[in-house]
Design a protein around this motif. Structure first.
Motif, PDB file in Angstrom:
ATOM      1  N   LEU A  69       0.821  -1.210   0.000  1.00 47.51           N
ATOM      2  CA  LEU A  69       0.000   0.000   0.000  1.00 47.51           C
ATOM      3  C   LEU A  69       0.857   1.263   0.000  1.00 47.51           C
ATOM      4  O   LEU A  69       0.517   2.253  -0.661  1.00 47.51           O
ATOM      5  N   MET A  70       1.955   1.235   0.739  1.00 47.77           N
ATOM      6  CA  MET A  70       2.828   2.400   0.761  1.00 47.77           C
ATOM      7  C   MET A  70       3.476   2.629  -0.600  1.00 47.77           C
ATOM      8  O   MET A  70       3.592   3.771  -1.059  1.00 47.77           O
ATOM      9  N   ARG A  71       3.917   1.566  -1.259  1.00 44.81           N
ATOM     10  CA  ARG A  71       4.486   1.718  -2.600  1.00 44.81           C
ATOM     11  C   ARG A  71       3.415   2.213  -3.579  1.00 44.81           C
ATOM     12  O   ARG A  71       3.688   3.074  -4.424  1.00 44.81           O
ATOM     13  N   PHE A  72       2.204   1.677  -3.466  1.00 46.02           N
ATOM     14  CA  PHE A  72       1.116   2.125  -4.333  1.00 46.02           C
ATOM     15  C   PHE A  72       0.859   3.620  -4.130  1.00 46.02           C
ATOM     16  O   PHE A  72       0.715   4.369  -5.105  1.00 46.02           O
ATOM     17  N   ALA A  73       0.794   4.056  -2.881  1.00 38.08           N
ATOM     18  CA  ALA A  73       0.546   5.472  -2.591  1.00 38.08           C
ATOM     19  C   ALA A  73       1.658   6.344  -3.160  1.00 38.08           C
ATOM     20  O   ALA A  73       1.388   7.418  -3.739  1.00 38.08           O
ATOM     21  N   GLU A  74       2.887   5.913  -3.015  1.00 42.36           N
ATOM     22  CA  GLU A  74       4.020   6.676  -3.533  1.00 42.36           C
ATOM     23  C   GLU A  74       3.963   6.775  -5.063  1.00 42.36           C
ATOM     24  O   GLU A  74       4.132   7.858  -5.636  1.00 42.36           O
ATOM     25  N   ASP A  75       3.712   5.654  -5.722  1.00 41.16           N
ATOM     26  CA  ASP A  75       3.655   5.651  -7.185  1.00 41.16           C
ATOM     27  C   ASP A  75       2.477   6.476  -7.695  1.00 41.16           C
ATOM     28  O   ASP A  75       2.591   7.192  -8.704  1.00 41.16           O
ATOM     29  N   PHE A 277       8.257  -9.601  -3.549  1.00 45.82           N
ATOM     30  CA  PHE A 277       7.529  -8.330  -3.491  1.00 45.82           C
ATOM     31  C   PHE A 277       7.227  -7.751  -4.868  1.00 45.82           C
ATOM     32  O   PHE A 277       6.100  -7.333  -5.142  1.00 45.82           O
ATOM     33  N   ASP A 278       8.215  -7.713  -5.750  1.00 43.81           N
ATOM     34  CA  ASP A 278       8.035  -7.024  -7.024  1.00 43.81           C
ATOM     35  C   ASP A 278       6.918  -7.638  -7.856  1.00 43.81           C
ATOM     36  O   ASP A 278       6.090  -6.918  -8.436  1.00 43.81           O
ATOM     37  N   TYR A 279       6.900  -8.970  -7.933  1.00 46.29           N
ATOM     38  CA  TYR A 279       5.855  -9.559  -8.775  1.00 46.29           C
ATOM     39  C   TYR A 279       4.491  -9.483  -8.094  1.00 46.29           C
ATOM     40  O   TYR A 279       3.457  -9.343  -8.768  1.00 46.29           O
ATOM     41  N   ILE A 280       4.446  -9.526  -6.752  1.00 45.69           N
ATOM     42  CA  ILE A 280       3.169  -9.334  -6.056  1.00 45.69           C
ATOM     43  C   ILE A 280       2.671  -7.909  -6.288  1.00 45.69           C
ATOM     44  O   ILE A 280       1.491  -7.677  -6.578  1.00 45.69           O
ATOM     45  N   TYR A 281       3.588  -6.950  -6.176  1.00 50.03           N
ATOM     46  CA  TYR A 281       3.197  -5.557  -6.349  1.00 50.03           C
ATOM     47  C   TYR A 281       2.651  -5.291  -7.745  1.00 50.03           C
ATOM     48  O   TYR A 281       1.667  -4.549  -7.909  1.00 50.03           O
ATOM     49  N   ASP A 282       3.258  -5.882  -8.758  1.00 49.40           N
ATOM     50  CA  ASP A 282       2.786  -5.683 -10.116  1.00 49.40           C
ATOM     51  C   ASP A 282       1.309  -6.054 -10.244  1.00 49.40           C
ATOM     52  O   ASP A 282       0.519  -5.332 -10.865  1.00 49.40           O
ATOM     53  N   ASP A 283       0.915  -7.170  -9.647  1.00 47.64           N
ATOM     54  CA  ASP A 283      -0.483  -7.593  -9.688  1.00 47.64           C
ATOM     55  C   ASP A 283      -1.372  -6.680  -8.853  1.00 47.64           C
ATOM     56  O   ASP A 283      -2.448  -6.248  -9.283  1.00 47.64           O
ATOM     57  N   VAL A 284      -0.917  -6.393  -7.637  1.00 50.19           N
ATOM     58  CA  VAL A 284      -1.744  -5.634  -6.699  1.00 50.19           C
ATOM     59  C   VAL A 284      -1.939  -4.194  -7.158  1.00 50.19           C
ATOM     60  O   VAL A 284      -3.040  -3.634  -7.050  1.00 50.19           O
ATOM     61  N   ALA A 285      -0.896  -3.580  -7.685  1.00 52.94           N
ATOM     62  CA  ALA A 285      -1.032  -2.203  -8.158  1.00 52.94           C
ATOM     63  C   ALA A 285      -2.030  -2.112  -9.306  1.00 52.94           C
ATOM     64  O   ALA A 285      -2.837  -1.166  -9.372  1.00 52.94           O
TER      65      ALA A 285
END
Length: 297
Positions: A69-75, A277-285
């Motif tokens: 969530l923090m990475r999503f908010a930043e991006d 993390f990176d591949y999870i984030y790609d899906d979640v974002a």
């Protein structure tokens, strides 16, 4: 953003302050305090009429959801600031359509316990050792510092869930507490939801790559279609779930009759490794950006 194996409350607070300094249109505050008095912060991005809410780390050993969530908010803030495309969508358009409130870490005490363990100075040292069967390893701990599972705390057939769980005292997981909203974290989240009058919510959990969108036929007609959109964006499965009560999205759907979703991110055993993390984030974002785009024009 700091990506570390022990991304806990302190690093989150530093990143929140940095995000607000860098992007003045991002605001932050607190929904309340944890059982041990830690603040439970929120951040807000957007100026639109549709009120979205995302939260994470309700379960302590699922703290990777905070980082997501923090990475999503930043991006998202960066895309809004630069007027860049955001996962195939116009960040400017999403900003003007939605007001997004994020609570990245609902359970800061539990997260800290999972990551750091405890010392003899911990206020619940004796009790925690007993509740954890004498072990000093808390990597499987889901509950808060008082041994209560926060996602079994909400007044949505709470009694049935407590009976189904069959757990009658504090422990690492599945203890519903003595009554609904007995824990300050759950009570703060419920009050925040009532006061802000969200129109849709997503609670991030791990793991399974599934999206739960229904609750006892209380969900509105658009919930299934939205779930299908989120699933397509992330490569997850939209699942019709039965036999589960007292969760945050259960309460939200039954209380407001609005779209609510539990998203089980990633795949494996909790806590999920940061190597994924990176591949999870790609899906979640992609999923969260699609959620914002579900807001009516």
């Amino acid at each position: 953003m700091t990506i570390k194996a022990d991304y806990g409350p302190e690093l989150m607070m530093k990143d929140l302050k940095r995000l607000v300094r860098k992007h003045p249109f991002v605001s932050t505050g607190s929904i309340g305090k944890s059982a041990l008095g830690k603040p439970i912060p929120y951040l807000r991005i957007g100026a639109g009429p549709f009120r979205w809410h995302f939260n994470g780390a309700c379960h302590a050993n699922e703290w990777i959801t905070t980082l997501l969530l923090m990475r999503f908010a930043e991006d998202y803030a960066h895309a809004c600031s630069r007027r860049h495309p955001f996962w195939g969508k116009s960040a400017k358009d999403l900003f003007s359509r939605c007001s997004l409130w994020i609570v990245p870490m609902v359970n800061p005490d539990g997260v800290e316990l999972v990551q750091r363990g405890m010392t003899a100075k911990h206020p619940y040292h004796k009790e925690l050792q007993e509740w954890n069967r004498g072990s000093n390893r808390f990597h499987r701990w889901k509950a808060n510092a008082r041994g209560v599972d926060l996602n079994d705390q909400f007044p949505a057939h709470w009694e049935e869930e407590r009976k189904r769980r069959g757990i009658h005292g504090p422990g690492p997981r599945d203890y519903s507490g003595e009554k609904p909203l007995s824990e300050p974290e759950a009570a703060a989240l419920a009050q925040f939801t009532e006061q802000t009058d969200f129109q849709a919510v997503i609670a991030l959990h791990t793991q399974g790559e599934e999206i739960y969108w229904n609750y006892r036929d209380c969900e509105p007609s658009e919930s299934r279609a939205w779930a299908d959109r989120l699933a397509l964006a992330a490569g997850y499965r939209a699942v019709y779930l039965e036999g589960s009560d007292a969760g945050y999205k259960d309460w939200f759907i039954s209380r407001f009759r609005r779209p609510g979703f539990t998203v089980e991110v990633g795949w494996g055993r909790n806590p999920l490794p940061l190597a994924d993390f990176d591949y999870i984030y790609d899906d979640v974002a992609r999923l969260l950006a699609e959620a914002l785009d579900c807001a009516p024009v």
